[in-house]
Design an enzyme around this catalytic site. Structure first.
Site, mmCIF file in Angstrom:
data_model
loop_
_atom_site.group_PDB
_atom_site.id
_atom_site.type_symbol
_atom_site.label_atom_id
_atom_site.label_comp_id
_atom_site.label_asym_id
_atom_site.label_seq_id
_atom_site.Cartn_x
_atom_site.Cartn_y
_atom_site.Cartn_z
ATOM 1 N N HIS A 94 0.821 -1.212 0.000
ATOM 2 C CA HIS A 94 0.000 0.000 0.000
ATOM 3 C C HIS A 94 0.859 1.268 0.000
ATOM 4 C CE1 HIS A 94 -3.719 1.991 0.089
ATOM 5 N NE2 HIS A 94 -4.404 1.113 0.810
ATOM 6 N N ASP B 117 -2.419 2.333 -4.408
ATOM 7 C CA ASP B 117 -3.662 2.596 -3.701
ATOM 8 C C ASP B 117 -4.673 1.511 -4.068
ATOM 9 O OD1 ASP B 117 -2.625 4.874 -2.522
ATOM 10 O OD2 ASP B 117 -3.202 6.143 -4.235
#
Length: 476
Positions: free
Chosen positions: A445, A449
């Site tokens: 992450h 995204d």
């Protein structure tokens, strides 16, 4: 005249005594003041053997073999096993030992034909590059001249000693024979005397009066045994089945795998997203063309090549899934080095297919098949596993329904394939049975995204469900 004859007899007898035994000759030679006379008395054959054993030495011919260079990033390893032992004859390039490193096993081969003289390291010990490993004596099966001479030199005195010991034993037997005969005669006389005394003893025992019977007395009452209390002295019940434990040292590869996977969990902000893929179209495509491809190209058409091609096209649209973090910099790549997870008896390895984005389905299948065979045969090199920008792991071959794969750092994502199961799905308002595969994408992450990760997985789903989309220049 009598004195001269006695001297002649003495000299002749001493000369014959010297010729009888080489060992006695050597002893006399040490005590004689003039060594030339003693050397003349020694037979010529023994003199030659003595000189060859003195001047030859097999240790001067032995060559020390060192731990070879394994890779740029590897400086040490664990000596897994010796395939040869001291005294074994080896041919050139024959495998002598195996060194286990963090990624691969390195074979140490003989630089020449010869015989192993000495092993300089123990199994399961850590060895470094350039360390002395073993000594080898060159030649066909090792040097024969010096070894044979020394063995012959050693065998002669031992043979003489054995003959003298044998003569001594025979002499002892001759001396012991009359003594044994004497002992035998004495033992026979003793037995005769005992036989004569035996009837007299029986007669005297018969004349003795019988012993008086003792008055019977009432037997004492038996004591009552005190039963132990249940709580005291109760033995624990024996456990059913085996309770053995076996402790095995972790291999270097397993230690490296565990370290890297744990480091990935600690470093990456891992998140996993799932999706379902209808495999009907790809299964029909494979069924239609697999026989022709096997006949023409000699390779089996599987599902891995289609997922690899679909992933390469999706990575072109989502370049962050093919990137990596170096310090405070993001490195984007316009090529795809595809790491393919392969399970081996020693652990999970990820050989790399270079520039997979420029390959077709058949080329990808050939590359994966070749790397898989090398992995199972334990022939992968460092160059086969270094690098890699994106990973595909197929747990479906073992029956996995779905799971969350771990990112192979410094990569940004890994795609997990799973088993194909028939499920009821709704198509155009109708409930039908379709072969469904659950796919998972674990991503970092920090780089991707949620929108990008989900888009990537949807693109792979679209390419697999309709492979004609792969021919289009851009996704629709």
């Amino acid at each position: 005249m009598l004195r001269n004859s006695s001297r002649i007899l003495a000299s002749s007898s001493s000369t014959s005594a010297l010729r009888r035994s080489g060992v006695r000759t050597l002893v006399v030679a040490r005590n004689v003041a003039k060594p030339q006379l003693a050397r003349a008395a020694i037979p010529a054959q023994q003199q030659i053997v003595f000189r060859s054993a003195f001047h030859s030495s097999s240790l001067l011919l032995a060559e020390t073999v060192k731990v070879p260079q394994m890779a740029e990033s590897i400086t040490e390893g664990t000596l897994k096993q010796w395939n040869k032992q001291v005294g074994d004859s080896v041919s050139q390039d024959e495998e002598i030992a195996t060194i286990e490193t963090d990624k691969i096993d390195v074979s140490v081969n003989a630089p020449m034909a010869g015989k192993i003289v000495e092993l300089l390291a123990e199994e399961d010990s850590t060895v470094t590059v350039g360390q002395d490993l073993f000594k080898i004596e060159p030649g066909e099966g090792g040097g024969e001249g010096s070894g044979a001479a020394s063995e012959k030199d050693k065998s002669q005195p031992s043979g003489a000693a054995k003959s003298e010991a044998k003569n001594a034993e025979e002499g002892n037997k001759d001396q012991a024979a009359p003594e044994a005969a004497k002992e035998k005669g004495a033992s026979e006389e003793v037995h005769q005397k005992q036989d004569q005394k035996a009837p007299a003893l029986e007669k005297s025992e018969a004349e003795k009066p019988a012993p008086k019977k003792e008055e019977s007395s009432p037997a004492p009452a038996p004591k009552k045994e005190e039963k132990p209390k249940k709580d005291e002295g109760a033995k624990p019940e024996k456990a059913l089945g085996s309770r053995n434990e076996t402790r095995v040292k972790m291999s270097r590869m397993r230690q490296t795998i565990s370290t890297r996977l744990k480091a990935s969990q600690n470093a990456a902000a891992s998140l996993t997203t799932f999706n379902e893929i209808d495999m009907s179209s790809l299964m029909d495509f494979r069924k239609l063309y697999k026989d022709g491809i096997l006949k023409a190209d000699g390779v089996k058409l599987g599902f891995m090549s289609a997922f690899a091609k679909a992933s390469c096209l999706a990575l072109k649209e989502i370049p962050a899934a093919n990137a990596s973090i170096e310090g405070d910099t993001i490195v984007y790549r316009d090529y795809v080095d595809l790491s393919v997870a392969v399970a081996t008896p020693k652990g999970l390895v990820t050989p790399v297919v270079r520039n997979a984005e420029s390959m077709g389905l058949i080329e990808i299948e050939k590359a994966i098949a070749e790397l898989g065979k090398k992995a199972r045969d334990n022939k992968l090199g460092i160059e086969d596993m270094s690098g890699g920008t994106f990973t595909i792991s197929n747990g479906g071959v073992f029956g996995s329904l779905y799971g969350t794969p771990i990112i192979n750092l410094p990569q940004a994502a890994v795609l997990g394939m799973h088993a194909i199961k028939e499920k009821p799905v709704v198509v155009n308002g109708q409930i039908v049975i379709r072969p469904i595969m659950v796919v998972a994408l674990t991503y970092d992450h920090r780089l991707l995204d949620g929108r990008e990760a989900v888009t990537f997985l949807v693109r792979v789903k679209e390419y697999i469900e309709d492979s004609r989309r792969m021919l289009l220049p851009s996704p629709l």
